[in-house]
Scaffold this active site. Structure first.
Site, short mmCIF file in Angstrom:
data_model
loop_
_atom_site.label_atom_id
_atom_site.label_comp_id
_atom_site.label_asym_id
_atom_site.label_seq_id
_atom_site.Cartn_x
_atom_site.Cartn_y
_atom_site.Cartn_z
NE ARG A 167 21.18 15.46 11.14
CZ ARG A 167 20.47 15.45 12.26
NH1 ARG A 167 19.53 14.55 12.44
NH2 ARG A 167 20.69 16.34 13.20
NE ARG A 213 9.34 11.86 7.30
CZ ARG A 213 9.96 11.13 8.18
NH1 ARG A 213 11.08 10.53 7.89
NH2 ARG A 213 9.47 10.99 9.39
CB SER A 215 -14.10 -15.05 -16.93
OG SER A 215 -13.87 -14.55 -15.64
CB THR A 264 -6.00 -15.25 -11.55
OG1 THR A 264 -7.02 -14.58 -10.79
CG2 THR A 264 -5.85 -14.58 -12.90
CB CYS A 318 -14.10 -14.19 -12.09
SG CYS A 318 -13.78 -15.81 -12.77
C1 PEP Z 1 -10.41 -19.32 -10.22
O1 PEP Z 1 -9.93 -20.44 -10.33
O2 PEP Z 1 -9.75 -18.28 -10.24
C2 PEP Z 1 -11.86 -19.17 -10.02
C3 PEP Z 1 -12.43 -17.98 -10.03
O3 PEP Z 1 -12.56 -20.30 -9.78
P1 PEP Z 1 -12.63 -21.02 -8.36
O4 PEP Z 1 -11.94 -20.12 -7.38
O5 PEP Z 1 -14.04 -21.21 -8.05
O6 PEP Z 1 -11.88 -22.28 -8.63
#
Ligand code: PEP
Ligand code: MG
Length: 902
Positions: free
Chosen positions: A98, A343, A786, A789, A854
């Site tokens: 197995r 398991r 901030s 991303t 953010c």
């Molecule tokens: C970002 O660029 O991650 C951001 C929060 O700004 P926006 O999405 O408004 O460009």
């Protein structure tokens, strides 16, 4: 065990030598068989060939040196223990071979049973089974069939065809009606099929059978279906599988034998109790293949009380030992119970929470471990309404599950129509090729949004997620014709007013109405269900685990919100501030006209008038938000998108002007607008006049916003409230940009706040790679960073946010360039490195610099762990993801010894 070269790598482990923590080496099945053996449970003896042996085989194409000898030694010891020899014509030992990888890959790899049977030992097996010829020949035919199919790639249908033939000749549909002679005949037929396809006789040498079966299991690691499954489940491709060689026990020796599967709790709901199925006089594969109907496990009590009681006792011991829900497979051979597998069992999201809570109550685990056992993806699943898919509904298209949930409603194609129908109390689904800021009202009015283009970070996706609204994006099988108010998909034509249903988790699109159920977990977060006073076990458990996560976490959780309503909801969901208030949405609707005036202003005076008209509107927006947040920090971002996004599209305007000119109408205003749009047209608007650049180029624009923010804060404070504004400058790449904006902002703030006691922080987004790399300089002018991303990923990879996911990410995922879109989960090596550099260098330059994120990653479970590790102060995400971020931030903070329960 026979001795082998002491320096030789150990590739084979007796069950007595392993334990449950050796999954990397012995695979899940092998490690758990070893664990049960060591617990003294009745496990048939056997041994495990390691994943290391498999990896060596897969790399070199041959078994590693020493493996054959070690198998020999372990086989001899197994033979001694069983008092039988493999292939002994009078009293043969049979074994099963197995697969078993570290992570369960159900049905993806191979298994061969009854290895060791041949033309002579089949007679011995019959004698062993009390002269049961039928059983012996049935076992032999099963071996040839399985071995032929899995080891030698003989087409399975040929064996099935031969079986059907014999049944037809006998006039029956049931395998059980075939007697020993029939099965002997079937063995001959199978052997012929085998020889025809392989060019050789069925191997009579048991050791050769064993070696070939082991090799086939190794090879099955790279079978196409296994590769696909791994990709889908994100299981690494280089783990390899272990192989378990286990003495056969038989559940098909008569009515006092049988086989079954069981869970120690209900894996669907988490409810306590025994859940399982039993099939008398059968082998394991019959249960899995659904050849005959099983009975509920409880019925075993009548059939064989001793085995049943023993089984319950073992299940209780396993739960106690693993401290978790276990699933098991067992066989009863003539009244003797054998454990074939256990398991930690898979479970639904709801069961995961319920079981974790129960185990805490039972004193088996502590709250840290309970928190470790659940995850944000499960919580997210529980937070969305879901379809009751109990009847058959067939999806007509599949797009990207851009914002989870389930929604049904009448199809509309314009924002205006969505608003109209919603006002009449209708549920509507807004269908567009893609959405733009003008669709905002329609999106608010709609129950769900469906687009034929765009990925997970398209406008539709981001805005829908922000609102917690169901969205399927990029359903490219849909041909959307907005002017004709219809879309086509396959042979179906869907007109305005027709009802469709969309599932924002799976991306599936259904025609007609699929019934929807609300989420009790959301009702709890909304404060509509009292967790101390409900008999809903799920809600009680979610509450308890969330409370613990909040106590454990170091990361704060804020929200991205730009209306009072979103802010209020986010607070109910546990947000501790606003990490991103995008101000651009405040320039839409009726205010668009003021923005036009601002853009078209021919002199300072006109521009100032337009700004002066915007100021009180903005101030009112901020007052509402500050009030809702009641002293929690609110990061307001100055306007970011290119201003021409607020003007009509160039083509539409050009056509309107041309038509009006043709008619001889007065188009002076439109012409001026058209000229402005032409002037402002950009090839790459995302890299053009936006963010801080707008503030530096358009006099008074940022100043108006700064004044509105400061005045709003002062107004709230003078009213007895609290306000804690943080002004954030977008798209900064150089400290000089920030310094210039800052100097003007500070002047205005000082003038407005006076002695009100209001304090306003000024900081920046880090979303341009250059900003991350010069963070030490930028920190001199920023009180907080901030991380944006979304843009940092866009500019770090050079991927257009709006286009690439739908355009070619499928190929990148297929090639394994990344396992998940870097817009969804932070690319820790590249974009994450920019975050790390900026965090370190920013803090070095300004100790105490406040750091947050953010971008959309702020609500992604894996990314939250990364941001915790990098040392950010908070993550900010859309209101609906706030609980997920709280949970994951808690999970990131605890250390447990718990095992990976994938
Ligand atoms: C970002 O660029 O991650 C951001 C929060 O700004 P926006 O999405 O408004 O460009
Ligand atoms: Mg950005």
């Amino acid at each position: 065990m026979a001795a082998h070269d002491p320096v030789e790598q150990k590739y084979v482990y007796d069950f007595a030598e392993g334990n449950k923590d050796l999954k990397d080496l012995l695979g899940g099945k092998g490690a758990n068989l070893a664990e049960m053996t060591n617990l003294g449970l009745p496990v048939p003896p056997g041994f495990t060939i390691t994943t290391e042996a498999c990896k060596a085989y897969l790399t070199t194409g041959r078994e590693p040196d020493g493996l054959a000898g070690q198998i020999e030694a372990h086989l001899e010891s197994l033979e001694r223990e069983m008092g039988r020899r493999l292939g002994d014509p009078d009293d043969p030992l049979l074994v099963s071979v197995r697969s078993g990888a570290k992570f369960s890959m159900p049905g993806m790899m191979e298994t061969v049973l009854n290895v060791g049977l041949n033309d002579r030992s089949v007679i011995g097996l019959s004698a062993q089974a009390g002269q049961n010829d039928r059983f012996a020949w049935d076992s032999y035919r099963r071996l040839i069939q399985m071995f032929g199919k899995t080891v030698c790639e003989v087409p399975g249908e040929e064996f099935e065809h031969a079986l059907d033939e014999i049944k037809r000749a006998k006039g029956t549909h049931d395998d059980l009606d075939l007697d020993a002679d029939d099965l002997r005949g079937l063995v001959d037929a199978y052997k012929k099929i085998f020889a025809k396809h392989t060019g050789r006789e069925f191997p009579q040498e048991p050791r050769e059978q064993l070696d070939l079966a082991i090799r086939a299991v190794f090879d099955s690691w790279n079978a196409e279906r296994a590769i696909l499954y791994r990709r889908q489940e994100r299981i690494p491709a280089d783990l390899g599988t272990a192989v378990n060689v286990v003495a056969m026990v038989f559940g098909n020796l008569g009515p006092d034998s049988g086989t079954g599967v069981a869970f120690t709790r209900d894996p669907g709901s988490g409810a306590q109790g025994i859940y399982g199925d039993y099939l008398a006089n059968a082998q394991g594969e019959d249960v899995v293949a659904g050849i005959r109907n099983t009975v509920p496990l409880q019925e075993l009590e009548q059939l064989d009380k001793t085995s049943y009681d023993q089984l319950l006792d073992i299940m209780a011991r396993l739960e106690e030992h693993y401290k978790d829900l276990c699933d098991i497979e067992f066989t009863i051979e003539r009244g003797k119970l054998w454990m074939l597998q256990t398991r930690v069992g898979k479970r639904t999201a709801a069961a995961a929470f319920v079981i974790a809570g129960q185990l805490v109550d039972e004193g088996l685990i502590d709250l840290d471990e309970a928190l470790h056992r659940v995850n944000g993806a499960q919580l997210a699943q529980l937070m969305f309404p879901r379809f009751q898919l109990d009847h058959e509904f067939e999806a007509v298209a599949k797009g990207i599950g851009a914002s989870p949930g389930a929604a049904s409603g009448k199809v509309v194609f314009t924002s205006a129509r969505a608003v109209e129908l919603a006002a009449e109390g209708e549920s509507v689904i807004l269908v567009r090729r893609e959405t733009n800021p003008d669709d905002l009202n329609g999106m608010i009015a709609a129950k769900g949004i469906l687009t034929s283009r765009g990925g997970k970070t398209s406008h539709a996706a981001v805005v829908a997620r922000g609102m917690g609204k169901t969205c399927v994006s990029g359903a490219d099988e849909l041909d959307v014709n907005v002017p004709a108010k219809r879309f086509t998909v396959g042979d179906h034509v869907v007109n305005e007013g027709d009802v469709v249903s969309i599932d924002g988790t799976t991306g599936k699109v259904y025609l007609g109405e699929v019934p929807v159920m609300p989420s009790e977990v959301v009702q709890y977060f909304e404060g509509e269900l009292d967790p101390e006073n409900t008999d809903d076990a799920l809600v009680r458990s979610v509450h308890r685990i969330m409370t613990h996560a909040d106590a454990a976490r170091r990361l704060r959780v804020r929200t991205n919100a730009d209306t009072g309503a979103d802010a209020a909801r986010a607070r109910r969901f546990g947000a501790e501030g606003i990490g991103l208030c995008r101000t651009e949405h405040m320039f839409l609707g009726d205010r668009r006209e003021l923005v036009e005036r601002l853009i078209l202003a021919s002199g300072e005076r006109e521009r100032e008038d337009a700004l002066a008209a915007l100021l009180p509107l903005q101030r009112a927006d901020f007052i509402e938000i500050f009030r809702e947040m009641d002293g929690l920090p609110v990061t307001v971002r100055l306007i970011d998108p290119p201003l021409h996004e607020f003007l009509p599209p160039l083509e539409q305007l050009a056509v309107n002007v041309a038509v009006a000119q043709e008619r001889g109408e007065d188009v002076a205003k439109e012409e001026a607008l058209l000229a402005a749009v032409r002037r402002m047209h950009e090839e790459n608007p995302m890299l053009g006049l936006r963010g801080v650049r707008l503030g530096l180029v358009i006099p008074g624009l940022f100043a108006m916003q700064v004044r509105a923010i400061a005045e709003a804060a002062v107004a709230v404070v003078r009213d007895g409230g609290k306000a804690c504004p943080e002004i954030m400058v977008p798209l900064v790449g150089a400290v000089q940009e920030l310094e210039t904006v800052r100097a003007e902002a500070e002047r205005i703030i000082a003038e407005v706040v006076g002695d009100s006691g209001v304090e306003v922080l000024i900081g920046t987004m880090i979303e341009v790679p250059r900003a991350a790399l010069t963070a030490g300089q930028i920190a001199e002018a920023a009180e907080f960073f901030s991380f944006g991303t979304n843009d940092l990923t866009q500019m770090g990879w050079g991927f257009s946010r709006d286009d690439v996911e739908g355009a070619f990410f499928w190929r990148y995922l297929e090639l394994g360039i990344f396992g998940i879109s870097p817009f969804e989960s932070i690319d820790t090596d590249g974009v994450g490195r920019l975050v790390r550099i900026a965090a370190e260098e920013g803090r070095a330059a300004r100790p105490g610099l406040k750091l947050g994120v953010c971008g959309e990653h702020g609500g992604d479970p894996d990314s939250v762990h990364f941001f915790h590790e990098v040392g950010l102060d908070y993550v900010s995400c859309s209101p609906f993801r706030v609980p997920v971020a709280r949970l994951e931030a808690g999970r990131a903070s605890i250390t447990t010894t718990g095992s990976d329960s994938r």
